[in-house]
Structure formats: structure tokens, C-alpha cells
Design an enzyme around this catalytic site. Structure first.
Site, PDB file in Angstrom:
ATOM      1  N   ARG A  16      43.525  36.527  44.184  1.00  0.00           N
ATOM      2  CA  ARG A  16      43.136  35.939  45.475  1.00  0.00           C
ATOM      3  C   ARG A  16      41.993  34.926  45.283  1.00  0.00           C
ATOM      4  O   ARG A  16      42.114  33.757  45.639  1.00  0.00           O
ATOM      5  CB  ARG A  16      42.735  37.060  46.441  1.00  0.00           C
ATOM      6  CG  ARG A  16      42.733  36.661  47.901  1.00  0.00           C
ATOM      7  CD  ARG A  16      41.406  36.167  48.414  1.00  0.00           C
ATOM      8  NE  ARG A  16      40.328  37.143  48.202  1.00  0.00           N
ATOM      9  CZ  ARG A  16      39.054  36.854  48.347  1.00  0.00           C
ATOM     10  NH1 ARG A  16      38.687  35.637  48.697  1.00  0.00           N
ATOM     11  NH2 ARG A  16      38.128  37.766  48.115  1.00  0.00           N
ATOM     12  N   HIS A 217      29.628  43.035  45.120  1.00  0.00           N
ATOM     13  CA  HIS A 217      30.536  41.894  44.959  1.00  0.00           C
ATOM     14  C   HIS A 217      29.642  40.736  44.511  1.00  0.00           C
ATOM     15  O   HIS A 217      28.852  40.218  45.307  1.00  0.00           O
ATOM     16  CB  HIS A 217      31.225  41.601  46.294  1.00  0.00           C
ATOM     17  CG  HIS A 217      32.124  40.404  46.298  1.00  0.00           C
ATOM     18  ND1 HIS A 217      33.504  40.505  46.305  1.00  0.00           N
ATOM     19  CD2 HIS A 217      31.851  39.078  46.293  1.00  0.00           C
ATOM     20  CE1 HIS A 217      34.035  39.295  46.310  1.00  0.00           C
ATOM     21  NE2 HIS A 217      33.062  38.404  46.315  1.00  0.00           N
ATOM     22  N   HIS A 219      28.842  37.027  42.652  1.00  0.00           N
ATOM     23  CA  HIS A 219      29.311  35.724  42.156  1.00  0.00           C
ATOM     24  C   HIS A 219      28.387  35.254  41.040  1.00  0.00           C
ATOM     25  O   HIS A 219      27.194  35.539  41.037  1.00  0.00           O
ATOM     26  CB  HIS A 219      29.388  34.703  43.289  1.00  0.00           C
ATOM     27  CG  HIS A 219      30.652  34.836  44.084  1.00  0.00           C
ATOM     28  ND1 HIS A 219      31.732  33.990  43.938  1.00  0.00           N
ATOM     29  CD2 HIS A 219      31.028  35.763  44.994  1.00  0.00           C
ATOM     30  CE1 HIS A 219      32.703  34.379  44.742  1.00  0.00           C
ATOM     31  NE2 HIS A 219      32.300  35.448  45.400  1.00  0.00           N
ATOM     32  N   CYS A 250      35.621  27.425  38.599  1.00  0.00           N
ATOM     33  CA  CYS A 250      35.873  26.689  37.376  1.00  0.00           C
ATOM     34  C   CYS A 250      34.786  25.654  37.233  1.00  0.00           C
ATOM     35  O   CYS A 250      34.919  24.539  37.736  1.00  0.00           O
ATOM     36  CB  CYS A 250      37.225  26.027  37.370  1.00  0.00           C
ATOM     37  SG  CYS A 250      37.441  25.156  35.810  1.00  0.00           S
ATOM     38  N   ASN A 261      33.706  35.032  40.465  1.00  0.00           N
ATOM     39  CA  ASN A 261      33.143  36.371  40.501  1.00  0.00           C
ATOM     40  C   ASN A 261      32.716  36.783  39.107  1.00  0.00           C
ATOM     41  O   ASN A 261      33.131  36.191  38.115  1.00  0.00           O
ATOM     42  CB  ASN A 261      34.224  37.362  40.956  1.00  0.00           C
ATOM     43  CG  ASN A 261      34.173  37.588  42.439  1.00  0.00           C
ATOM     44  OD1 ASN A 261      33.999  36.628  43.161  1.00  0.00           O
ATOM     45  ND2 ASN A 261      34.323  38.818  42.870  1.00  0.00           N
TER      46      ASN A 261
END
Lengths: 319, 319
Positions: A16, A217, A219, A250, A261
Site C-alpha cells: 500500500r 508507525h 517514517h 524513494c 516507512n
């Protein structure tokens, strides 16, 4: 004192988070190939698609086809992301996804306004109806969470007191409806987290709600992902969202804003080397990471897929 | 309990670690341009070249020209690396480098044999003559260290007891010659370090030698660099080797074995966000990182040069 968990579970979000930001359309068959490969790693939860506006996120236009096309591995829960009632109905209509109700609030008013065109008051007011909707669909409501938990590009630092206040709002709302949350997630949506911030936030929440499981979660926008996860482990966090190969960003495609992530297999490597069980096969995950690079057609940031695991070297050196 | 230092110092190794592995020759003028830029960041020690066999390391063939060509910034120490007496004489002959005597042992017999064609007994036996040579040149001997400190690709894990034994060999040898080391460095030469291993090793050494300053040289082979540095900070480590942009490795050039040092500006970001002073200008370092990419002609792994610092966002959001 560090309070390391004995085992850690992962929610894999690579398909996702990873495919939604790609400029070129990733063919449906390749998405399915990748998800089927992930299903063989030992992962128990994989978020595979989002049900959003295909004009805004063209790579999610084939969400229904992807869900219909994968081989459902026994013991694996496949989930989708939705942001509104329409997305929810699409997810439910597939009949193949684990439907669970999460209750999230955003710590940044500015980000909420920009991202969802809503105010804090509106999102808080909607909690009650959201809980009712989930209950009417017999969906378990196990996880609460706060996004932009450590800082916001438009609003700056988020004080721990704000996280405590928002957590109380969510937990009080569930209590009013007879729901007991199992897990609470802090989302570092814009990469403002640092190990000390992670620990202060978790410490404050654990002090008030010691019975909740906590999840992160993270990043990797500023390279802190694994260090932040380590700080989480020190605080006993046993649940992480992560993306194989560091999918979702990217940095080498000229898109500054996109940072993936935390990388699943790099984090699995750290856990396993520290004696924390993940139930995952590191070498098979690394193969998935290399497959991910092939599917998106450009390098991805993960390290273990290049650096390799240590167990193979140990075996060789012992031979 | 974490024992964070108040300030941290860096030895920048980007020019040496970074350029030596490049397949294409980096023009001398561009090496000098990069070193001159690094000199304006606040860095106090920069390792700029190595004096090694130009047939084996073609990119260091111009070491003398580079040293002669740079602008010496007041307050900055420029150093070079040598591995034998010939290299040492070349470094000394430049007349522009800070000449300091380090005493390193390698924890892996197999790696030592492959890398320097020597046995452990030989390197230990040479300690005494090395100390005498440094003393005869009036060189300060401040740092001892152990390479392959956390594991070796050919030999596997390195037990903490071995680090303790080797540290004792070095410290006893210096004591015999009336030398008192100031700093002791653990080098994760092959990327076997994990935060728990870093802490166990430092804890054991600090217990025996509480008055030494400890330093870390971390490679990011398996993505653990920043997390390992954080573990070091928790143990009070206040000195790091690092490379701007994560120079020294290019995972995107098909060279699996090459993984850079921990990235200077990413580590500086973490320190400064945690309130640990580095004396370095993060934005200028990020500019150097982008220059490094331009000089080597391919992407490098650093995150802050793409993700940006938070102070700029704080200023904007407060405006």
C-alpha cells in the site's frame, strides 16, 4: 531500564505505502506477485491496498482487482486502508479483507486541515459515529492512534501533553460505547521522531494507561527509523508498522517529500540479533525486498537486502 | 539509565573513506573542493587521504597533491591514514597533517591475516616498537582501538571477553612506555554491531577503565548505524567517526560489500534534536552532502540532505 519485549509483531504496509507513490503504474499482476511473496515470509498482517480516489492515487485504481487476485494464505490477515465511508464500503465489498476499526486522531490541526479538510473539533465529534458504524458492522475496534504524533511540517513540535489529551479523548469515547482498546499507536507521519521524543511520549502514555499495548508507525524521512524503533523496543513496544525494502519512499527518484516507512527486514534483523522473536524468515524477506526493487524499477533504501544477514556468515565461518 | 554526553565531537572521514572506493578517478581539484567545503562546517578533525599503494587504491594516488592543495582552516586538524612505515613517512613528509599515533588491534585473526597478512601474535609483538617509533617522532599517542570489534565475516561473533583482553594488551603496553591513553575506540569494521552488542561491549570496558573516553567507528552495512550510535550515546560515548552523506559505501553501485560509515549529518541531526551539542552547522553539512553526491556522481545514502532539518520547518511554522 530497558524493557525489551520477548516477541514483536509486524503489520507489513509495503504494497500500500510503496505502490501508491509510484509515478508509473505498477501492473496489477506484479502487485499480486509481490503480495503473494510477502504471504510466504511469516507475516501475519499485510495491508495491501487503499480505497481512495483513483484520480488522486492512480496506482490504487486496481485495488479491487488486486484483492481479488491474490492467493489468501491461511493465517494471514489482509487489510486495506480507507479514509471515508465510500472507501469503507469498497473495502467491505471485496469480501476478502480483515475489516477492523481503528480510531485515529491527528495531533496537528494544520495537517488535518490540509490533508482531510477538517478541524480537530470535527474529527473528535465524529469519533462517536465512527464507533457506532464499526459496531453496526460487527467490526472489532482494537486500535486507537495519533498521527503526526511527534511533529508537523506546518505546525512544528507536538508536546507530549497534547498526545496525552488526544489519547484521553479516544479512550473516553470508546469507554462510553463499551469498547476496550487493546492497542495504541503513535504515527510519526512526517518524520519528526527522535529516540528521546519516542521515549518521552511512550513513557507518558504508559504511565496513564499501563494496560494498553503500544505500537509505532515510523517514517524514515531523516534516517531515524531504526533508532526510533530501538527506542520503542527499550520501552517495551512490541508492534510495528513497517515496509519491506523501506517501500513508500524513494529518495533517489527526486521526490524529496517521499520517505519510506522503517524497513521491515532491517528492523527484523535488529530484533532477531537482540534475541527478540519476530516469527519471520529474514532471508525470505530480503528476497521480497529485492523483488520490490524489481517491481518498482528503482533502488529502495533497505540495507539487509544488500548487506545480508549474519546467520549465513556465522554458518560459513563455523564450517 | 542513559548517560548522554552534553557535547559530541566528530572525526569526519568522508574524503578518505568515500573516495578510496570509487571506481572512477575523482579529479584532484574536486577532492580539494570537497575538503575545503567540509572545513567550513565546524568540523575540527577531518581525515582527508590515505597513503597506500596506488595500484591497489588508485583514487589515493594523488594523496600528496590533495594535502598540498587544500586551504588549511585554522582550528581544523587534517589527518591521513597509513598502514605501514612507508605510508607513515609519506604522511609526515607533507608537513601539513596532524600526526598522531593510534594503537589498534584487530579482534579477528582471520581478517587480520587476509587484510594485513599478519598474525595476532605479530601485531601484539609490534605494539612496543610502534609506540617507540611514535615517541621518537614526538607524536602524541592518545587513542587505542579494536577493529572488527563486534564480529567478523570470516570468524563470526566477537565475545566481549576478547575485547576486554585486547584492551588490556594495548593499555598495558602503553603503561610500560609511560603513555596514558585518552580515548579508546571500538570499530565495527564489518557491520556486525547492534545496539545491545554496542552497550555490552562499552559497559564491560567502562567497568574496567572508567577514566577512558570511548569512541565509535560504525559502518552502516546492515542499516544499524544510527541506532548503534544512539546506543553509544546512551552509554556516554562522545566521539564518533562519521562520513558526510554516508560516504564510503554506495549500495546503488552494485558493490554489495561496500557500505558507508554512519552519516555525519544524520547523526548530528539526532544529537542536536536531543539537546547534545555538536558545534556543527547542519544546513552547511547537508550542502556538503549534496556536493559529495555531485563529486562522486551517484546517489549516497544520507537522509538529512533530502529530508531536511527541522529547525527550518519550525521557523516557517512559527512565522
Amino acid at each position: 531500564m530497558a524493557n525489551f519485549p520477548k516477541t514483536v509483531t509486524f503489520k507489513e504496509e509495503g504494497p500500500r505505502e510503496g505502490f501508491q507513490i509510484e509515478k508509473n503504474f505498477v501492473p496489477t499482476a506484479r502487485k499480486i506477485e509481490f503480495i503473494n511473496a510477502l504471504s510466504k515470509t511469516g507475516l501475519k498482517t499485510i495491508q495491501i491496498v487503499s480505497f481512495v480516489n483513483p484520480k488522486l492515487v492512480p496506482n490504487m485504481a486496481d485495488a479491487e482487482e488486486v484483492v481479488a487476485g491474490i492467493d489468501l494464505e491461511p493465517g494471514v490477515e489482509y487489510t486495506g486502508l480507507w479514509l471515508n465511508a465510500q472507501g469503507f464500503e469498497r473495502a467491505k465489498a471485496t469480501g476478502r479483507l480483515a475489516m477492523k476499526g481503528n480510531l485515529n486522531l491527528c495531533a496537528s490541526e494544520s495537517f488535518l486541515q490540509r490533508n482531510q479538510n477538517r478541524t480537530s473539533e470535527q474529527q473528535i465529534a465524529e469519533l462517536s459515529s465512527t464507533i457506532e458504524r464499526y459496531k453496526s458492522h460487527d467490526m472489532p475496534i482494537e486500535q486507537g492512534g495519533i498521527s503526526a504524533a511527534f511533529g508537523c511540517n506546518f505546525e512544528g513540535d507536538v508536546p507530549v501533553s497534547k498526545l496525552v489529551d488526544l489519547a484521553k479523548v479516544i479512550i473516553d469515547a470508546t469507554a462510553e460505547h463499551g469498547v476496550t482498546l487493546k492497542q495504541f499507536m503513535l504515527l510519526d507521519t512526517m518524520g519528526w521522531g527522535t529516540p528521546d521524543r519516542i521515549k518521552r511520549a511512550l513513557g507518558a502514555l504508559q504511565d496513564i494507561y499501563p494496560d494498553l499495548e503500544y505500537a509505532l508507525h515510523l517514517h524514515d524521512t531523516r534516517g531515524m527509523g531504526i533508532a526510533n524503533a530501538y527506542a520503542g523496543l527499550e520501552m517495551g513496544v512490541a508492534h510495528f508498522d513497517a515496509c519491506v525494502a523501506g517501500l513508500g519512499g524513494c529518495p533517489f527518484a527526486g521526490n524529496k517529500a517521499a520517505a519510506g516507512n522503517v524497513c521491515t527486514e532491517d528492523l527484523v534483523f535488529m530484533c532477531e540479533e537482540m534475541g527478540i522473536d519476530t516469527g519471520l524468515d529474514l532471508d525470505v524477506l530480503a528476497e521480497c525486498a529485492r523483488l520490490a526493487e524489481d517491481v518498482v524499477g528503482h533502488p529502495l533504501p533497505g540495507s539487509i537486502m544488500r548487506g545480508g544477514s549474519l546467520d549465513n556468515l556465522r554458518e560459513k565461518s563455523a564450517a
